[in-house]
Motif scaffolding. Structure first.
Motif, PDB file in Angstrom:
ATOM      1  N   PRO A   1     -11.219  60.772  23.101  1.00  0.00           N
ATOM      2  CA  PRO A   1     -12.385  60.933  23.956  1.00  0.00           C
ATOM      3  C   PRO A   1     -13.590  60.191  23.448  1.00  0.00           C
ATOM      4  CG  PRO A   1     -11.506  63.033  23.196  1.00  0.00           C
ATOM      5  CD  PRO A   1     -10.885  61.976  22.386  1.00  0.00           C
TER       6      PRO A   1
ATOM      7  N   HIS B   1     -11.707  60.704  12.782  1.00  0.00           N
ATOM      8  CA  HIS B   1     -12.697  61.764  12.710  1.00  0.00           C
ATOM      9  C   HIS B   1     -13.039  62.284  14.074  1.00  0.00           C
ATOM     10  CE1 HIS B   1     -13.044  60.871   8.576  1.00  0.00           C
ATOM     11  NE2 HIS B   1     -13.267  59.621   8.845  1.00  0.00           N
TER      12      HIS B   1
ATOM     13  N   VAL C   1     -11.260  62.333  16.688  1.00  0.00           N
ATOM     14  CA  VAL C   1     -10.243  63.201  17.276  1.00  0.00           C
ATOM     15  C   VAL C   1     -10.394  64.587  16.705  1.00  0.00           C
ATOM     16  CG1 VAL C   1      -7.799  63.626  17.378  1.00  0.00           C
ATOM     17  CG2 VAL C   1      -8.660  61.326  17.702  1.00  0.00           C
ATOM     18  N   MET C   2     -10.683  64.611  15.460  1.00  0.00           N
ATOM     19  CA  MET C   2     -10.950  65.901  14.857  1.00  0.00           C
ATOM     20  C   MET C   2     -12.122  66.567  15.520  1.00  0.00           C
ATOM     21  SD  MET C   2      -9.461  67.431  12.557  1.00  0.00           S
ATOM     22  CE  MET C   2     -10.882  68.297  11.986  1.00  0.00           C
TER      23      MET C   2
ATOM     24  N   GLU D   1     -11.906  68.461  18.539  1.00  0.00           N
ATOM     25  CA  GLU D   1     -11.229  69.738  18.466  1.00  0.00           C
ATOM     26  C   GLU D   1     -12.164  70.822  17.973  1.00  0.00           C
ATOM     27  OE1 GLU D   1      -6.954  68.101  18.404  1.00  0.00           O
ATOM     28  OE2 GLU D   1      -7.431  69.682  17.000  1.00  0.00           O
TER      29      GLU D   1
ATOM     30  N   ASN E   1     -17.488  61.793  31.340  1.00  0.00           N
ATOM     31  CA  ASN E   1     -16.129  61.809  31.853  1.00  0.00           C
ATOM     32  C   ASN E   1     -15.314  62.850  31.130  1.00  0.00           C
ATOM     33  OD1 ASN E   1     -16.998  59.659  33.243  1.00  0.00           O
ATOM     34  ND2 ASN E   1     -16.183  58.173  31.809  1.00  0.00           N
TER      35      ASN E   1
ATOM     36  N   ARG F   1     -11.652  58.761  33.177  1.00  0.00           N
ATOM     37  CA  ARG F   1     -11.872  57.866  32.047  1.00  0.00           C
ATOM     38  C   ARG F   1     -11.010  56.630  32.194  1.00  0.00           C
ATOM     39  NH1 ARG F   1     -11.807  62.438  28.564  1.00  0.00           N
ATOM     40  NH2 ARG F   1      -9.737  61.890  27.856  1.00  0.00           N
TER      41      ARG F   1
ATOM     42  N   SER G   1      -5.271  58.385  15.613  1.00  0.00           N
ATOM     43  CA  SER G   1      -5.174  59.750  16.120  1.00  0.00           C
ATOM     44  C   SER G   1      -3.842  60.372  15.757  1.00  0.00           C
ATOM     45  CB  SER G   1      -5.350  59.766  17.619  1.00  0.00           C
ATOM     46  OG  SER G   1      -4.233  59.149  18.214  1.00  0.00           O
TER      47      SER G   1
ATOM     48  N   THR H   1      -4.207  61.739  12.294  1.00  0.00           N
ATOM     49  CA  THR H   1      -5.046  62.931  12.220  1.00  0.00           C
ATOM     50  C   THR H   1      -4.368  64.095  12.903  1.00  0.00           C
ATOM     51  OG1 THR H   1      -6.134  62.254  14.220  1.00  0.00           O
ATOM     52  CG2 THR H   1      -7.134  61.611  12.147  1.00  0.00           C
TER      53      THR H   1
ATOM     54  N   LEU I   1      -3.636  67.349  11.041  1.00  0.00           N
ATOM     55  CA  LEU I   1      -4.195  68.567  11.624  1.00  0.00           C
ATOM     56  C   LEU I   1      -3.122  69.613  11.783  1.00  0.00           C
ATOM     57  CD1 LEU I   1      -6.809  69.633  12.742  1.00  0.00           C
ATOM     58  CD2 LEU I   1      -6.066  68.913  14.972  1.00  0.00           C
TER      59      LEU I   1
END
Lengths: 344, 189
Positions: free
Chosen positions: A248, A281, A283-284, A287, B22, B28, B172, B175, B179
């Motif tokens: 995003p 970062h 993307v983190m 969240e 968006n 987007r 991503s 991560t 995560l």
């Protein structure tokens, strides 16, 4: 990229392409017709000079006494394609160059038109101009402009096979010379010129689209081209979808990209503090609570292991090693303070 | 070439961000695609037919974005250029040609040639449908030229976008992986 403005007949300047010598034009495959056009020694055969400048007269001096050149045919830049250098090179192959280059002034019609004796053939005809407005006009010109003076003199300086030639007016016309035994009325000549042009461009397209060389026949080649274009368009859509879904937020650093464009890319600048690189970062961040950050600031504490980031970027770096912009972005983000933050 | 496209595209994306928040993926995606298209077309600065047509098309979908982008790159005039040609009404042309051709000779060779020509015409029509602004190109020469240029631009666009997407996804992925690991570790511990 300074040629970017020269597509089409607008600038009427085909200068860069004239540099292509006759040798290059030999690369033009195609039929015998082409080769005859191309070889400077022949000088005869079908010569369709694709002339861009719409308003200038192209003069071809066929006698060896011509001051500009000894050849009969001129090189003409066909299309001033937009600025792609590959395209330039390829389009330059189009130019039906039979002889050494005349000086540019020649094509701009400044050469001594008046001094040309009557038995020399001066042809000026416009090639198809790329502008659609001129297409109709020039078609009319093609028909009425070509006089039907079929001069049967064969130029002694060149071994031409043609039996006829046309006089011209001082208009940008396609220089077309009929071959021996071929129809010489203006319609068929115009058609032939047009067909040659189309074939030449199709050859370029065939080179561009992978897998088209082996195909015989125009229709199938066109099919392939259509498929290729459609696949490219679909790829663009897929990539934009992936990009939209993957993160995003995207941070782009325009200044640094510009600045470090030519520079080498960072190697070891990936330490924890500088690894403010956007993507992992962010993307983190999406969240968790999201907040703006400058790139130099250390990452939030959720990621205590900076060491992990390093392999990420190392991997990216390896991936995109050859890739300019990617590494630029990566590098730039780490190098410079000025950033432009951007979200998506 | 690539760098210019990247610059312009980023400018466009930048412009887009503050305009609309968006949230949905499709919005987007649309934004990304439109801005990429406009960036690509603006690289040609209105010299090619397809670039003008492409800008016109995106203008109908999102006029504001296009204007913003073009003002960002100082090329506002592009949005107003429009091809003056009218689309040929192919049905009418076809019908009139049929009438003209009613009494042509039907030798075998000619029939084959005629069929080949028809096929080629069909394909060129298909090409016109694909290439933006194809209907406005009156002659085949122009069409093929435009196609050449369009293909080259599309390829650069795809290359740039793909590299960005790869980098983004690589980041991503990692991560996300970490995560997940972290969550897992937390849950366990």
């Amino acid at each position: 990229m300074d040629l970017s403005g020269r597509f089409g007949a607008r600038s009427g300047n085909g200068v860069p392409f004239r540099e292509v010598t006759g040798l290059e034009s030999l690369h033009l495959g195609g039929g015998d017709e082409f080769r005859q056009m191309v070889l400077p020694e022949n000088g005869g055969g079908f010569t369709a000079l694709l002339e861009l400048p719409p308003t200038r007269a192209v003069e071809l001096l066929h006698s060896s006494s011509s001051s500009s050149s000894q050849a009969t045919l001129h090189s003409v830049g066909t299309l001033t394609f937009p600025s792609n250098p590959i395209l330039m090179e390829r389009a330059a192959r189009f130019s039906v160059i039979a002889t050494e280059q005349n000086p540019n002034g020649n094509i701009s019609g400044e050469t001594t038109t008046s001094s040309v004796p009557s038995n020399e053939h001066i042809k000026t005809e416009p090639a198809e101009t790329e502008t659609s407005d001129q297409a109709a006009v020039e078609k009319q010109n093609n028909r009425c402009g070509k006089r039907k003076d079929f001069d049967k003199k064969v130029n002694s300086s060149t071994k031409k096979k043609s039996k006829s030639s046309e006089e011209n007016e001082k208009l940008p016309y396609v220089h077309v010379r009929a071959r021996r035994g071929q129809a010489t009325d203006s319609h068929s000549l115009a058609e032939r010129a047009r067909r040659e042009k189309i074939n030449a461009r199709m050859k370029l397209l065939q080179e561009l689209v992978p897998g088209c060389d082996k195909i015989q026949g125009t229709a199938l080649v066109l099919d392939e081209i259509i498929n290729h274009v459609q696949s490219l368009q679909r790829q663009v859509e897929m990539l934009s979808m992936r990009l939209a879904s993957v993160n995003p937020r995207i941070d782009f650093n325009l200044d640094t990209i510009l600045a470090s464009e030519n520079g080498s890319l960072m190697d070891g600048s990936f330490n924890g503090t500088t690894m403010q690189l956007a993507w992992p970062h962010q993307v983190m961040e999406t969240e968790q609570s999201y907040h703006h950050r400058q790139l130099q600031q250390p990452p939030p504490q959720q990621w205590p292991f900076d060491g992990l980031n390093q392999p990420v970027w190392g991997r990216e770096e390896n991936q995109d090693h050859g890739n300019d912009h990617n590494s630029l972005m990566v590098g730039s983000a780490s190098l410079h303070p000025n950033q432009v933050k951007m979200e998506l | 070439m690539k760098e210019e496209f990247l610059k312009k595209w980023q400018m466009g994306l930048q412009i887009y961000r503050p305009l609309i928040d968006n949230t949905s993926v499709s919005e987007r995606r649309k934004a990304i695609k439109l801005s990429a298209d406009v960036a690509m077309a603006s690289l040609r600065k209105g010299t090619t037919c397809w670039s003008r047509a492409l800008i016109q098309k995106t203008a109908t979908e999102d006029n504001f974005l296009v204007r913003q982008m073009l003002s960002g790159i100082k090329a506002e005039t592009l949005i107003n250029k429009k091809l003056p040609k009218v689309m040929c009404h192919r049905k009418i042309v076809r019908r009139s040609k049929k009438i003209l051709r009613r009494r042509q000779s039907r030798s075998a060779i000619e029939e084959v040639a005629a069929k080949a020509r028809k096929l080629v015409k069909k394909k060129t029509q298909g090409l016109r449908n694909v290439v933006p602004g194809g209907e406005f190109m009156s002659n085949d020469v122009l069409l093929i030229q435009e196609t050449l240029d369009y293909i080259v631009s599309l390829q650069t666009q795809v290359n740039v976008m793909r590299s960005i997407v790869d980098a983004a996804e690589a980041g991503s992925e990692r991560t996300a992986y970490y995560l997940g690991k972290l969550k897992f570790a937390i849950e366990d511990g």
